[in-house]
Design a protein around this motif. Structure first.
Motif: not given
Length: 550
Positions: A159-164, A404-409, A418-429
């Protein structure tokens, strides 16, 4: 071919896993993506490399893209996109890869530990997961708008799960994210894996996965016993066949067959024809047919995809596709004809930057034209990978924009953590949520006395709505091996205001061919069937074995 490998090593200056050689450029397939080359090149080296690759491209393109185990943390798994293949490591999007293993779970059960995904207790989720995600079989979307009934089915294949929002890849039904199921890839050496498990109140499952040079298949049967559904018997079969494979033509087929609770089913089959030319172009045709029953809704659908692909020396590839389908069910409100026009592109700019872009227009006799897009970019600077993406779709139910938009490193100083950190924005309507996602991963050998192997995956998502209400989603997995033959694991997840889901187990390899295991699911005793909706409520004990034959 040895001369090509020597030239790639010379031009890449042997920069560890960033070298072209270790990214396995020769594995590029004419219909698939290439691993991304991450070395810094001079202008002269770039010109020489491009000229050499172009002159040898027919040989390069004939190889099949396969999983690269040298890329750590599972990011060497291959992701199937419309008309192409690429490594998970080359995409900046929120994607999880779930492989079938010795444990038996339902489709709903494999989703429970995934932070940021749908609610594991079946309650109303927020953000883009307020509606059901789309479900896709080898690029063919499930035709109904709701996929809730599929959660009861046994999980087979990968399974490939796409969270966007993935409508630009899979159509409008994937506006709230999607799960794509793929059959095991065929392989030259015959392989068979058979597993049996049983647990509390006579729950029972059997699974068999078989692969050879012609077929890859996975079949799973489950007998469940839950307070809501009673006793259930469900079956899932997924396969992929390769009939002809040579330098000019690939001809294959695939089949998915599920029989679920209360007579629900999903049967889907396709043929796939790839016509390859020596100048890096491929023409694909994929007709399919599927029939679905879910409660009172039934659909019969016939359709097909036509794709044109162009690969420029492994540095960029472009795909232009169109598709159509006709649904034969007025009871499901889907009767009519539907078509789409699509473009997907993958680019490596000869350095440490990769980009992907997809655009899709969906046309329907029963709905307005919908436009969707997926955009992503990531760049590597020393131990840092900077990434960002933007994804837009239109809900087929509410006709609202889903974004949905995200930006991080990601910081990865070595292959051990490793460590990952992202800013996330989700909008529905008009409803918006913003927040952050963080992840810490570790995979190391002999980190402590008496510990042979340690794996850690910790994740956290925080979203804040327009009323300043904060929602937390936490989860993680710990795996420890004290010797080479054992593995102990603990998995958990908890959302704001809900009980904690915990699962623990121990697996032991008796020999190369035999593995036994036992597990405790829903350790906290949540008053419900978790993680699988066909199991008894509360804590469940289970045990089983897996036999592997080569």
């Amino acid at each position: 071919m040895p001369s090509l490998v020597w030239l790639l090593r010379l031009l890449s200056n042997q920069r560890g896993r960033n070298s072209v050689v270790e990214c396995h450029l020769p594995k590029v397939d004419a219909v698939g993506s290439n691993p991304i080359a991450r070395s810094n090149f001079s202008l002269f080296s770039s010109v020489a490399l491009i000229s050499t690759l172009i002159s040898l491209m027919p040989a390069v393109l004939l190889a099949q893209l396969t999983a690269d185990e040298t890329i750590p943390f599972g990011r060497g798994n291959v992701i199937e996109l419309p008309g192409s293949l690429t490594y998970l490591d080359d995409l900046p999007h929120a994607i999880d890869y779930v492989a079938s293993d010795f444990q038996s779970h339902t489709i709903g059960g494999i989703q429970v530990p995934l932070v940021g995904w749908t609610d594991p207790l079946g309650q109303s989720a927020l953000g883009i997961h307020a509606s059901s995600p789309g479900v896709v079989f080898e690029g063919i979307p499930y035709p109904l708008n709701t996929t809730a009934s599929l959660n009861l089915l046994p999980f087979s294949g990968d399974a490939e799960v796409f969270n966007f929002p993935t409508s630009a890849w899979w159509g409008s039904k994937a506006s709230n994210g999607s799960i794509q199921f793929t059959a095991p890839e065929e392989q030259s050496k015959t392989f068979d894996s058979f597993s049996v498990s049983g647990g509390s109140q006579a729950i029972f499952s059997m699974e068999d996965q078989f692969k050879n040079s012609f077929v890859g298949l996975d079949a799973n049967y489950r007998h469940g016993n839950s307070p809501v559904l009673g006793q259930t018997d469900q079956f899932n079969f997924i396969s992929k066949e390769s009939w002809i494979k040579n330098d000019d033509v690939n001809f294959g087929s695939g089949f998915l067959g599920t029989q679920g609770y209360a007579g629900d089913y999903w049967y889907s089959t396709y043929l796939n024809v790839d016509i390859k030319s020596p100048n890096f172009q491929t023409l694909q045709f994929k007709p399919y047919f599927q029939t679905v029953q879910a409660g009172s809704q039934s659909v019969q659908e016939v359709g097909g995809f036509l794709n044109y692909l162009f690969n420029l020396a492994g540095l960029a590839e472009s795909h232009l596709g169109l598709g159509f389908n006709s649904d034969g069910s007025s009871s499901a409100g889907l009767a009519g004809t539907h078509s789409f026009l699509q473009s997907t592109n993958l680019v490596d700019v000869l350095g440490d930057v990769t980009m992907d872009a997809a655009f899709r227009w969906d046309f329907s006799s029963s709905a307005n034209t919908a436009f969707s897009t997926i955009l992503g970019i990531q760049g590597t600077v020393d131990s840092f990978v900077f990434m960002g993406d933007y994804d837009k779709a239109v809900s087929p139910i509410t006709f609202q924009d889903v974004q949905r938009a995200d930006l991080g490193f990601r910081f990865q100083p070595n292959d051990s953590w490793n460590g990952t950190l992202k800013y996330v924005l989700e909008q529905v309507g008009t409803s918006a949520y913003n927040g952050a996602q963080g992840q810490l991963q570790m995979n190391t050998y002999s980190p402590l006395p008496f510990v042979n192997h340690l794996q850690i995956n910790l994740e956290e998502q925080v979203l804040v709505d327009q009323n300043s209400t904060t929602f937390y989603d936490s989860g993680g997995t710990l795996k420890i091996s004290f010797a080479r033959f054992d593995e102990w694991w603990l998995t958990g997840r908890c959302l704001s205001g809900e009980a904690v889901f915990l699962e623990s187990g121990l697996a032991c390899a008796i020999s190369k061919e035999l593995k036994v295991y036992g597990s405790v699911e829903n350790i906290a005793g949540i008053a419900g069937s978790v993680p699988d909706f066909d199991q008894p409520a509360g804590t469940v004990l289970s045990a089983g074995f897996q036999g592997t034959f080569y």
